[in-house]
Design an enzyme around this catalytic site. Structure first.
Site, PDB file in Angstrom:
ATOM      1  N   ARG A  51       0.836  -1.192   0.000  1.00 18.28           N
ATOM      2  CA  ARG A  51       0.000   0.000   0.000  1.00 18.28           C
ATOM      3  C   ARG A  51       0.879   1.253   0.000  1.00 18.28           C
ATOM      4  NH1 ARG A  51      -3.604  -1.713   5.315  1.00 18.28           N
ATOM      5  NH2 ARG A  51      -4.209  -3.805   4.598  1.00 18.28           N
ATOM      6  N   ASP A  53       0.310   5.456   1.017  1.00 19.02           N
ATOM      7  CA  ASP A  53      -0.624   6.352   1.699  1.00 19.02           C
ATOM      8  C   ASP A  53      -1.085   7.480   0.789  1.00 19.02           C
ATOM      9  OD1 ASP A  53      -0.466   4.929   4.049  1.00 19.02           O
ATOM     10  OD2 ASP A  53       1.085   6.202   4.924  1.00 19.02           O
ATOM     11  N   TYR A 111      12.588   2.775  -1.999  1.00 17.26           N
ATOM     12  CA  TYR A 111      11.830   4.007  -1.838  1.00 17.26           C
ATOM     13  C   TYR A 111      12.781   5.186  -1.971  1.00 17.26           C
ATOM     14  CZ  TYR A 111       7.550   1.816  -0.033  1.00 17.26           C
ATOM     15  OH  TYR A 111       6.383   1.088   0.112  1.00 17.26           O
ATOM     16  N   ARG A 198       9.160   7.493   6.001  1.00 16.88           N
ATOM     17  CA  ARG A 198       8.873   8.885   6.349  1.00 16.88           C
ATOM     18  C   ARG A 198       9.369   9.230   7.751  1.00 16.88           C
ATOM     19  NH1 ARG A 198       2.641   9.348   5.048  1.00 16.88           N
ATOM     20  NH2 ARG A 198       2.927  11.420   6.004  1.00 16.88           N
TER      21      ARG A 198
END
Length: 246
Positions: A51, A53, A111, A198
């Site tokens: 997933r 966000d 990422y 994050r």
């Protein structure tokens, strides 16, 4: 039924995330709506590698679905892109065995997180980078990032809402590189927890701005307490860059 693996890219700024949610615009919903049109309104389930966000982007998200339609691989790409909105693009479609699973077969992910180092707001980058107006000590951030390399319990660096019990992950690479006034963080590992990248970025920014020392990272990891790590960096700077398979 034939199983297909797709690589997709999307601008996440107009979505409430990847996964279907009631009365929300999501990536999965748009994909399944396009597939339903091709299958005379039949429900075709789309499975993603993971997933993302609300506001998070993807350069190389991987999905799979099953279909009885006899369409060449290259025509799948054309057909889906003609039905999808402009902020989602299908980059590649390949036939795979029925045993392939976009999520469970993934062995790693990359990422990237993009900062715009500027005191002036850029309206053209506001959805695709986090504007950061303060000076950063990149060498201090490099030193801090070395504590995250290898296999660790990352409880301190994931959201308290994380439902996964096993919070041990392996990070193989953390890089930093500049292009103009954009500073990009690159993370490669076998998997990442909810908000993990994050929170890592938010903590590294506190190191780079002098609020923390690099050596504090060791204790933060060891104490397994989310309250000890830094703030969660905003969503718009994050990109799911690539998903790796054997």
């Amino acid at each position: 039924m034939q199983r297909y693996r797709c690589i997709i890219s999307y601008d996440g700024s107009g979505f409430s995330g990847y996964q279907v949610q009631p009365n929300k615009r999501t990536i999965q919903l748009e994909l399944e709506t396009a597939l339903a049109k091709m299958h005379k309104d039949a429900t075709i389930k789309v499975i993603g590698s993971g997933r993302t966000d609300a506001g998070v982007h993807a350069k190389g998200q991987v999905i799979h679905f099953d279909s009885s339609l006899l369409i060449p691989e290259n025509r799948w790409e054309v057909a889906l892109n003609s039905l999808l909105p402009e902020d989602i693009s299908v980059l590649e479609v390949k036939k795979v065995s029925e045993s392939f699973h976009a999520r469970f077969d993934a062995v790693g992910k990359e990422y990237r997180y993009v900062l715009q180092l500027s005191s002036k707001r850029d309206p053209f980058k506001r959805k695709f980078a986090y504007q950061y107006p303060f000076r950063l000590n990149v060498e201090a951030m490099r030193a801090a990032s070395k504590y995250f390399l290898g296999t660790h319990d990352f409880t301190s660096f994931c959201s308290a809402k994380t439902e996964v019990e096993d919070k041990v992950r392996t990070i193989e690479t953390i890089d930093f590189f500049m292009e103009g006034n954009l500073l990009t963080f690159r993370f490669v590992g076998n998997g990442f927890l909810y908000n993990m990248v994050r929170i890592l970025v938010g903590t590294l920014l506190e190191v780079g701005s002098g609020q923390r020392s690099p050596s504090e990272m060791e204790d933060i990891l060891a104490n397994r307490d989310r309250r000890l790590a830094g703030k969660t960096a905003p969503a718009q700077g994050l990109y799911l860059w690539e998903v790796f398979y054997n």
